[in-house]
Structures are given as C-alpha cells and as structure tokens.
Design an enzyme around this catalytic site. Structure first.
Site, PDB file in Angstrom:
ATOM      1  N   LYS A  19       0.841  -1.213   0.000  1.00  0.00           N
ATOM      2  CA  LYS A  19       0.000   0.000   0.000  1.00  0.00           C
ATOM      3  C   LYS A  19       0.873   1.260   0.000  1.00  0.00           C
ATOM      4  O   LYS A  19       0.636   2.178  -0.770  1.00  0.00           O
ATOM      5  CB  LYS A  19      -0.915   0.023   1.239  1.00  0.00           C
ATOM      6  CG  LYS A  19      -1.797  -1.203   1.381  1.00  0.00           C
ATOM      7  CD  LYS A  19      -2.694  -1.107   2.604  1.00  0.00           C
ATOM      8  CE  LYS A  19      -1.976  -1.084   3.925  1.00  0.00           C
ATOM      9  NZ  LYS A  19      -1.222  -2.322   4.264  1.00  0.00           N
ATOM     10  N   ARG A  94      -9.417   1.053   8.666  1.00  0.00           N
ATOM     11  CA  ARG A  94      -8.979  -0.300   9.009  1.00  0.00           C
ATOM     12  C   ARG A  94     -10.022  -1.052   9.810  1.00  0.00           C
ATOM     13  O   ARG A  94      -9.799  -2.198  10.179  1.00  0.00           O
ATOM     14  CB  ARG A  94      -7.724  -0.190   9.852  1.00  0.00           C
ATOM     15  CG  ARG A  94      -6.448  -0.496   9.128  1.00  0.00           C
ATOM     16  CD  ARG A  94      -5.390  -0.359  10.158  1.00  0.00           C
ATOM     17  NE  ARG A  94      -4.199  -1.065   9.894  1.00  0.00           N
ATOM     18  CZ  ARG A  94      -3.141  -0.519   9.320  1.00  0.00           C
ATOM     19  NH1 ARG A  94      -3.176   0.689   8.858  1.00  0.00           N
ATOM     20  NH2 ARG A  94      -2.043  -1.223   9.215  1.00  0.00           N
ATOM     21  N   ARG A 133      11.823  -6.036   5.031  1.00  0.00           N
ATOM     22  CA  ARG A 133      11.616  -4.605   4.751  1.00  0.00           C
ATOM     23  C   ARG A 133      12.621  -3.734   5.514  1.00  0.00           C
ATOM     24  O   ARG A 133      12.894  -3.966   6.690  1.00  0.00           O
ATOM     25  CB  ARG A 133      10.200  -4.184   5.129  1.00  0.00           C
ATOM     26  CG  ARG A 133      10.040  -2.664   5.003  1.00  0.00           C
ATOM     27  CD  ARG A 133       8.641  -2.201   5.040  1.00  0.00           C
ATOM     28  NE  ARG A 133       7.937  -2.624   6.229  1.00  0.00           N
ATOM     29  CZ  ARG A 133       6.648  -2.422   6.421  1.00  0.00           C
ATOM     30  NH1 ARG A 133       5.941  -1.836   5.493  1.00  0.00           N
ATOM     31  NH2 ARG A 133       6.081  -2.819   7.526  1.00  0.00           N
ATOM     32  N   ARG A 167      11.573  -1.677  11.034  1.00  0.00           N
ATOM     33  CA  ARG A 167      10.517  -1.223  11.956  1.00  0.00           C
ATOM     34  C   ARG A 167      10.349  -2.208  13.109  1.00  0.00           C
ATOM     35  O   ARG A 167      10.445  -3.423  12.916  1.00  0.00           O
ATOM     36  CB  ARG A 167       9.194  -1.092  11.201  1.00  0.00           C
ATOM     37  CG  ARG A 167       9.053   0.259  10.542  1.00  0.00           C
ATOM     38  CD  ARG A 167       7.913   0.361   9.595  1.00  0.00           C
ATOM     39  NE  ARG A 167       6.662  -0.256   9.988  1.00  0.00           N
ATOM     40  CZ  ARG A 167       5.553  -0.204   9.262  1.00  0.00           C
ATOM     41  NH1 ARG A 167       5.545   0.443   8.116  1.00  0.00           N
ATOM     42  NH2 ARG A 167       4.446  -0.787   9.665  1.00  0.00           N
ATOM     43  N   ARG A 178      -0.200  -8.537  13.585  1.00  0.00           N
ATOM     44  CA  ARG A 178      -0.766  -7.617  12.580  1.00  0.00           C
ATOM     45  C   ARG A 178      -1.614  -8.383  11.575  1.00  0.00           C
ATOM     46  O   ARG A 178      -2.669  -7.899  11.144  1.00  0.00           O
ATOM     47  CB  ARG A 178       0.367  -6.873  11.864  1.00  0.00           C
ATOM     48  CG  ARG A 178       0.971  -5.788  12.733  1.00  0.00           C
ATOM     49  CD  ARG A 178       2.339  -5.377  12.262  1.00  0.00           C
ATOM     50  NE  ARG A 178       2.339  -4.731  10.982  1.00  0.00           N
ATOM     51  CZ  ARG A 178       3.412  -4.648  10.187  1.00  0.00           C
ATOM     52  NH1 ARG A 178       4.552  -5.190  10.561  1.00  0.00           N
ATOM     53  NH2 ARG A 178       3.329  -4.014   9.045  1.00  0.00           N
TER      54      ARG A 178
HETATM   55  P1  AP5 Z   1       4.902  -1.659   1.848  1.00  0.00           P
HETATM   56  O1  AP5 Z   1       4.600  -0.837   0.650  1.00  0.00           O
HETATM   57  O2  AP5 Z   1       5.670  -1.027   2.950  1.00  0.00           O
HETATM   58  O3  AP5 Z   1       3.585  -2.364   2.372  1.00  0.00           O
HETATM   59  P2  AP5 Z   1       2.347  -1.768   3.171  1.00  0.00           P
HETATM   60  O4  AP5 Z   1       1.137  -2.417   2.635  1.00  0.00           O
HETATM   61  O5  AP5 Z   1       2.392  -0.265   3.173  1.00  0.00           O
HETATM   62  O6  AP5 Z   1       2.686  -2.374   4.580  1.00  0.00           O
HETATM   63  P3  AP5 Z   1       2.702  -1.727   6.033  1.00  0.00           P
HETATM   64  O7  AP5 Z   1       3.428  -2.704   6.908  1.00  0.00           O
HETATM   65  O8  AP5 Z   1       3.241  -0.331   6.041  1.00  0.00           O
HETATM   66  O9  AP5 Z   1       1.239  -1.719   6.320  1.00  0.00           O
HETATM   67  P4  AP5 Z   1       0.604  -1.855   7.640  1.00  0.00           P
HETATM   68  O10 AP5 Z   1      -0.764  -1.710   7.158  1.00  0.00           O
HETATM   69  O11 AP5 Z   1       0.874  -3.013   8.494  1.00  0.00           O
HETATM   70  O12 AP5 Z   1       1.335  -0.678   8.473  1.00  0.00           O
HETATM   71  P5  AP5 Z   1       0.958   0.834   8.764  1.00  0.00           P
HETATM   72  O13 AP5 Z   1       2.169   1.620   8.663  1.00  0.00           O
HETATM   73  O14 AP5 Z   1      -0.242   1.269   8.008  1.00  0.00           O
HETATM   74  O15 AP5 Z   1       5.695  -2.966   1.334  1.00  0.00           O
HETATM   75  C1  AP5 Z   1       6.155  -3.926   2.262  1.00  0.00           C
HETATM   76  C2  AP5 Z   1       7.507  -4.480   1.769  1.00  0.00           C
HETATM   77  O16 AP5 Z   1       7.320  -5.168   0.536  1.00  0.00           O
HETATM   78  C3  AP5 Z   1       8.541  -3.381   1.483  1.00  0.00           C
HETATM   79  O17 AP5 Z   1       9.797  -3.881   1.832  1.00  0.00           O
HETATM   80  C4  AP5 Z   1       8.437  -3.174  -0.026  1.00  0.00           C
HETATM   81  O18 AP5 Z   1       9.639  -2.693  -0.575  1.00  0.00           O
HETATM   82  C5  AP5 Z   1       8.089  -4.566  -0.518  1.00  0.00           C
HETATM   83  N1  AP5 Z   1       7.234  -4.583  -1.702  1.00  0.00           N
HETATM   84  C6  AP5 Z   1       6.167  -3.778  -1.949  1.00  0.00           C
HETATM   85  N2  AP5 Z   1       5.610  -4.089  -3.134  1.00  0.00           N
HETATM   86  C7  AP5 Z   1       6.336  -5.135  -3.627  1.00  0.00           C
HETATM   87  C8  AP5 Z   1       6.260  -5.912  -4.818  1.00  0.00           C
HETATM   88  N3  AP5 Z   1       5.322  -5.683  -5.756  1.00  0.00           N
HETATM   89  N4  AP5 Z   1       7.165  -6.904  -5.001  1.00  0.00           N
HETATM   90  C9  AP5 Z   1       8.130  -7.141  -4.063  1.00  0.00           C
HETATM   91  N5  AP5 Z   1       8.260  -6.429  -2.918  1.00  0.00           N
HETATM   92  C10 AP5 Z   1       7.369  -5.443  -2.707  1.00  0.00           C
HETATM   93  O19 AP5 Z   1       0.489   0.718  10.296  1.00  0.00           O
HETATM   94  C11 AP5 Z   1       1.403   0.411  11.323  1.00  0.00           C
HETATM   95  C12 AP5 Z   1       0.677   0.389  12.663  1.00  0.00           C
HETATM   96  O20 AP5 Z   1       0.106   1.688  12.930  1.00  0.00           O
HETATM   97  C13 AP5 Z   1      -0.522  -0.579  12.732  1.00  0.00           C
HETATM   98  O21 AP5 Z   1      -0.128  -1.889  13.069  1.00  0.00           O
HETATM   99  C14 AP5 Z   1      -1.365   0.093  13.834  1.00  0.00           C
HETATM  100  O22 AP5 Z   1      -0.815  -0.147  15.105  1.00  0.00           O
HETATM  101  C15 AP5 Z   1      -1.188   1.575  13.532  1.00  0.00           C
HETATM  102  N6  AP5 Z   1      -2.215   2.072  12.604  1.00  0.00           N
HETATM  103  C16 AP5 Z   1      -1.996   2.626  11.366  1.00  0.00           C
HETATM  104  N7  AP5 Z   1      -3.146   2.982  10.798  1.00  0.00           N
HETATM  105  C17 AP5 Z   1      -4.134   2.638  11.664  1.00  0.00           C
HETATM  106  C18 AP5 Z   1      -5.552   2.731  11.622  1.00  0.00           C
HETATM  107  N8  AP5 Z   1      -6.196   3.247  10.554  1.00  0.00           N
HETATM  108  N9  AP5 Z   1      -6.242   2.275  12.695  1.00  0.00           N
HETATM  109  C19 AP5 Z   1      -5.632   1.770  13.774  1.00  0.00           C
HETATM  110  N10 AP5 Z   1      -4.289   1.636  13.879  1.00  0.00           N
HETATM  111  C20 AP5 Z   1      -3.538   2.073  12.818  1.00  0.00           C
END
Ligand code: AP5
Length: 221
Positions: A19, A94, A133, A167, A178
């Site tokens: 994402k 979410r 990552r 991270r 997660r």
């Molecule tokens: P990446 O693009 O970083 O993936 P992502 O979907 O953004 O994953 P996140 O881990 O950031 O999502 P998340 O939803 O768990 O975390 P968030 O920060 O929102 O890609 C991942 C890896 O794969 C990278 O290394 C990338 O290079 C690689 N990659 C990508 N595309 C690829 C491809 N096509 N081929 C190969 N490799 C690829 O949330 C973190 C925490 O914050 C949550 O756990 C929660 O505690 C809190 N939080 C955030 N938002 C909320 C909310 N709305 N409500 C409640 N808590 C929240």
C-alpha cells in the site's frame, strides 16, 4: 480547461501488501497527497507527543490504535487544501467504524465519491516482504533487502538519508499479530466496500511498475 474529477482513493490490503509503495507512486502520478495513518502515527511517536506515546503501546505489539485516535487525525488532514483534487488513504480505514466515520467526514466536507483498490497478496508473501523490509527513518520510503533494494546500499533513494531501519513491528511476533488484526478487523471492509459497489481488486504480486499499472488500469477502467 475541463476540471478534473476528484480522485479520492483508498488502498486496502494486508500488512506488507504494498500500500505504501504504490501510494507513493500514485501520489506522484496523480499529483495528490498520500495520507498514511501509519506514517502519521510514527511521526507523532518520533516527536514524543502524547498521541505518539499512546499509539506506541499498540503499534509495537502489532495491534490497531483505537479508532477515536486515528479518526480525529484523518479528519483534520482531510480539511487541508492540498486534498481538494483528491487523496490516497494508505492504512485507513482499518475497521468498519473507521469506514463509517470516513463516509460521514467526506459528506460533511462535501467531497466526491471514493474509489477503493484492494491490493491482494497471499499471506506467505506478506511474511516474506515484512521480514525483509527496511525503511527510511526520515521520509518513510520502504525498501526490501531482496525484492526492492535501494540504488545505493543503506541510503534512501527518495531523500538521500543514510541508515535505513527495520521497523519494530516487523519482528516475527508483531507480524503475526498484525496479520490477525487484519483478518479480524480490516478484511470485513472488503465486503463493506464491495457491497457499496466501490471496490476493485488487483493482484499485488509482481514488479512494482506492473502492480502500479494494474492499479491505474483498475481506476481508469
Ligand atoms: P509496503 O509498501 O511497505 O507495504 P504496506 O502495505 O504499506 O505495509 P505496512 O506494513 O506499512 O502496512 P501496515 O498496514 O501493516 O502498516 P501501517 O504503517 O499502516 O511494502 C512492504 C515491503 O514489501 C517493502 O519492503 C516493499 O519494498 C516490498 N514490496 C512492496 N511491493 C512489492 C512488490 N510488488 N514486489 C516485491 N516487494 C514489494 O500501520 C502500522 C501500525 O500503525 C498498525 O499496526 C497500527 O498499530 C497503527 N495504525 C496505522 N493505521 C491505523 C488505523 N487506521 N487504525 C488503527 N491503527 C492504525
């Protein structure tokens, strides 16, 4: 000149689905801001604000932060002028209460309709992506040691910061938590937005530019 319609986008998908990676590319392509609640919460944590300290307890354990905290953050962000042509929500909503709150906020602000793209990736691939990552501590850009390494080792392609980090929530036990949170609380949004006729699913596995092309095609199609 013909006015462009608002592009109000949500990228939905499991942790590590890509994402953030795709939101950054879409933001450049469409000239609209990426709004990542994860990045906003991490920034608050770095700054040591009361909100950041509160969120840290949940984030480190791989749990969702309470709805009331993130809904307020997103509502404030959507009032900013740069979101008028559109926005990309990355990591929000979410939960069903967050999705309901988003609809209410958009209605209150008189904003156009939403489009939702589900980036579908199998759980085994999510484990592999999160396990490798590395992220920029300054701008949040994500890389993968094997799949998407930075051009210069340990240096962010986007902002040049040296010293990419792993991270805290990319440790194995937090990754499992997660994924459970996603299955229990976020996956129901697929049904929610499908029933509303707003969701399109794309395959999130493949080269980054190919996945981007699928997203753009789903939006334009
Ligand atoms: P990446 O693009 O970083 O993936 P992502 O979907 O953004 O994953 P996140 O881990 O950031 O999502 P998340 O939803 O768990 O975390 P968030 O920060 O929102 O890609 C991942 C890896 O794969 C990278 O290394 C990338 O290079 C690689 N990659 C990508 N595309 C690829 C491809 N096509 N081929 C190969 N490799 C690829 O949330 C973190 C925490 O914050 C949550 O756990 C929660 O505690 C809190 N939080 C955030 N938002 C909320 C909310 N709305 N409500 C409640 N808590 C929240």
């Amino acid at each position: 000149m013909v006015a462009q319609p608002e592009r109000n986008l949500i990228l939905l998908g499991g942790p590590g689905a890509g994402k953030g990676t795709q939101s950054q590319r879409l933001a450049v392509r469409f000239g609209i801001p990426q709004i990542s609640t994860g990045d906003m919460l991490r920034a608050a944590r770095r700054e040591g604000t009361p909100l950041g300290k509160e969120a840290d307890k949940y984030m480190a354990a791989g749990q969702l932060v309470p709805d009331s905290v993130v809904i307020g953050l997103v509502e404030e962000r959507l009032k900013a002028a740069d979101t008028k042509p559109g926005f990309i929500l990355d990591g929000f909503p979410r939960t069903v209460p967050q999705a309901d709150a988003l609809s209410a906020v958009l209605k209150k602000l008189g904003r156009g309709p939403l489009r939702v793209i589900e980036v579908a990736v199998a759980e085994s691939v999510l484990h592999e992506r999160l396990g490798g990552r590395i992220s920029c501590p300054k701008c949040g850009a994500s890389y993968h040691v094997k799949f998407t390494p930075p051009k210069v080792a340990d240096t962010c392609d986007t902002c040049g910061t040296k010293g990419l980090i792993t991270r805290a929530d990319d440790k194995p036990e937090a990754i499992s938590q997660r994924l459970r949170e996603y299955a229990d609380k976020t996956a129901p949004l697929i049904d929610y937005y499908t029933k509303a006729g707003l969701l399109k699913r794309i395959d999130g596995v493949g080269d980054l530019e190919i996945v981007l092309g699928r997203v753009v095609q789903a939006l334009d199609g």
